[in-house]
Design a protein around this motif. Structure first.
Motif, short mmCIF file in Angstrom:
data_model
loop_
_atom_site.label_atom_id
_atom_site.label_comp_id
_atom_site.label_asym_id
_atom_site.label_seq_id
_atom_site.Cartn_x
_atom_site.Cartn_y
_atom_site.Cartn_z
N VAL A 78 4.50 1.21 10.99
CA VAL A 78 5.28 1.75 12.10
C VAL A 78 5.13 3.27 12.15
O VAL A 78 5.10 3.87 13.22
N ASN A 79 5.03 3.87 10.97
CA ASN A 79 4.90 5.31 10.86
C ASN A 79 3.49 5.68 10.43
O ASN A 79 2.60 4.84 10.36
N GLY A 80 3.29 6.95 10.12
CA GLY A 80 2.04 7.41 9.54
C GLY A 80 2.28 7.87 8.12
O GLY A 80 3.40 7.79 7.61
N ARG A 81 1.24 8.37 7.48
CA ARG A 81 1.37 8.85 6.10
C ARG A 81 0.53 10.10 5.94
O ARG A 81 -0.55 10.21 6.54
N ASN A 141 2.82 0.30 0.09
CA ASN A 141 2.43 -0.77 1.01
C ASN A 141 2.17 -0.13 2.38
O ASN A 141 3.09 0.04 3.18
N PHE A 142 0.93 0.25 2.63
CA PHE A 142 0.60 0.90 3.90
C PHE A 142 -0.65 0.26 4.47
O PHE A 142 -1.73 0.31 3.87
N ARG A 143 -0.49 -0.39 5.63
CA ARG A 143 -1.60 -1.04 6.32
C ARG A 143 -1.67 -0.53 7.75
O ARG A 143 -0.65 -0.48 8.43
N GLU A 144 -2.83 -0.15 8.19
CA GLU A 144 -3.00 0.45 9.52
C GLU A 144 -2.43 -0.44 10.63
O GLU A 144 -1.76 0.05 11.55
N PRO A 202 -4.74 2.18 -5.66
CA PRO A 202 -5.94 1.49 -5.16
C PRO A 202 -5.66 0.51 -4.03
O PRO A 202 -6.59 0.07 -3.35
N GLU A 203 -4.40 0.17 -3.82
CA GLU A 203 -4.06 -0.79 -2.77
C GLU A 203 -4.14 -0.18 -1.36
O GLU A 203 -4.08 -0.90 -0.37
N VAL A 204 -4.29 1.14 -1.28
CA VAL A 204 -4.36 1.84 0.01
C VAL A 204 -5.80 2.26 0.29
O VAL A 204 -6.52 2.71 -0.61
N LYS A 239 0.56 7.03 14.24
CA LYS A 239 0.98 5.69 13.82
C LYS A 239 -0.17 4.95 13.15
O LYS A 239 -1.27 4.86 13.68
N GLY A 240 0.11 4.42 11.96
CA GLY A 240 -0.86 3.62 11.23
C GLY A 240 -2.02 4.42 10.65
O GLY A 240 -2.98 3.81 10.17
N LYS A 241 -1.94 5.75 10.66
CA LYS A 241 -3.02 6.59 10.15
C LYS A 241 -2.56 7.42 8.97
O LYS A 241 -1.39 7.79 8.86
N ILE A 242 -3.50 7.73 8.08
CA ILE A 242 -3.26 8.65 6.98
C ILE A 242 -3.89 9.99 7.34
O ILE A 242 -5.04 10.05 7.75
N THR A 243 -3.12 11.06 7.23
CA THR A 243 -3.62 12.40 7.55
C THR A 243 -3.70 13.23 6.28
O THR A 243 -2.72 13.36 5.54
#
Length: 214
Positions: A42-45, A35-38, A186-188, A146-150
């Motif tokens: 609170v954190n990043g991924r 469950n990750f929404r920009e 697929p939810e991300v 925050k809120g970003k995928i790297t």
């Protein structure tokens, strides 16, 4: 007497459970869903992959260290983590998601800050103990927002030449890894992952290979 017997039974059960656990292959992709929404995170991924060149593993487990670069030791310890990869069965086999099992995908939620991939630990049973070989002679810097995928990249490991700098190398495999992540979770929205094409592996002047047995 009853207390001693109960203790022996508990130890025996722990050994059996540990044996079963280590006999099973473990992928780093343990989450059933993410469950990750920009706009709410609170954190990043981070996301990336590790490829083992050899078709057969030489070790039972592998740890990839993601180290915080914070100058505050408490924060650095709290924010750092290790991604665990495991081989499977006897004889051992790689059980990754890509390249006939030789490539493992991974993703971790992490606190905002600056990090680097700082070490790789190779683990295998030796007699009644466990051998740990830690290679910390390289660095792959990255930042978590925050809120970003790297996207970190693809770390390539060649155990056949362990002890040489070149046994760990780096490659950007963004399209392959992100497409695979889209199928798995697929939810991300993985296509929004940040991709620094200038990122590279940096080797330290001093080669560091440490072996310990417990």
């Amino acid at each position: 007497m009853k207390t001693s017997l109960a203790r022996l039974l508990s130890i025996g059960l722990l050994i059996i459970m540990t044996s079963i656990f280590t006999a099973c292959g473990i992928s780093a992709m343990q989450e059933s869903s993410i469950n990750f929404r920009e706009h709410t995170a609170v954190n990043g991924r981070v996301v990336g992959s590790v490829t083992f060149v050899n078709t057969k593993p030489s070790h039972r487990n592998y740890w990839l260290r993601l180290s915080s670069k914070s100058t505050d030791k408490k924060i650095a310890r709290r924010n750092s983590t290790s991604v665990v990869f495991s081989a499977n069965g006897l004889p051992k086999e790689f059980v990754g998601e890509l390249e006939r099992g030789q490539t493992y995908l991974f993703t971790e939620e992490m606190m905002v800050g600056d990090y680097d991939v700082s070490a790789m630990v190779f683990i295998r049973p030796i007699g009644m103990g466990t051998e740990y070989i830690t290679y910390s002679g390289f660095s792959i810097p990255f930042s978590v927002q925050k809120g970003k995928i790297t996207y970190i990249g693809n770390i390539i490991v060649d155990e056949s030449i362990m002890g040489q700098d070149s046994f760990i190398s780096y490659k950007n495999m963004y399209d392959r890894d992100i497409n695979a992540m889209r199928k798995t979770y697929p939810e991300v929205v993985w296509t929004r992952a940040l991709n620094d094409t200038t990122r590279k592996i940096e080797f330290n002047e001093i080669f560091t290979l440490e072996k310990t047995t417990e």
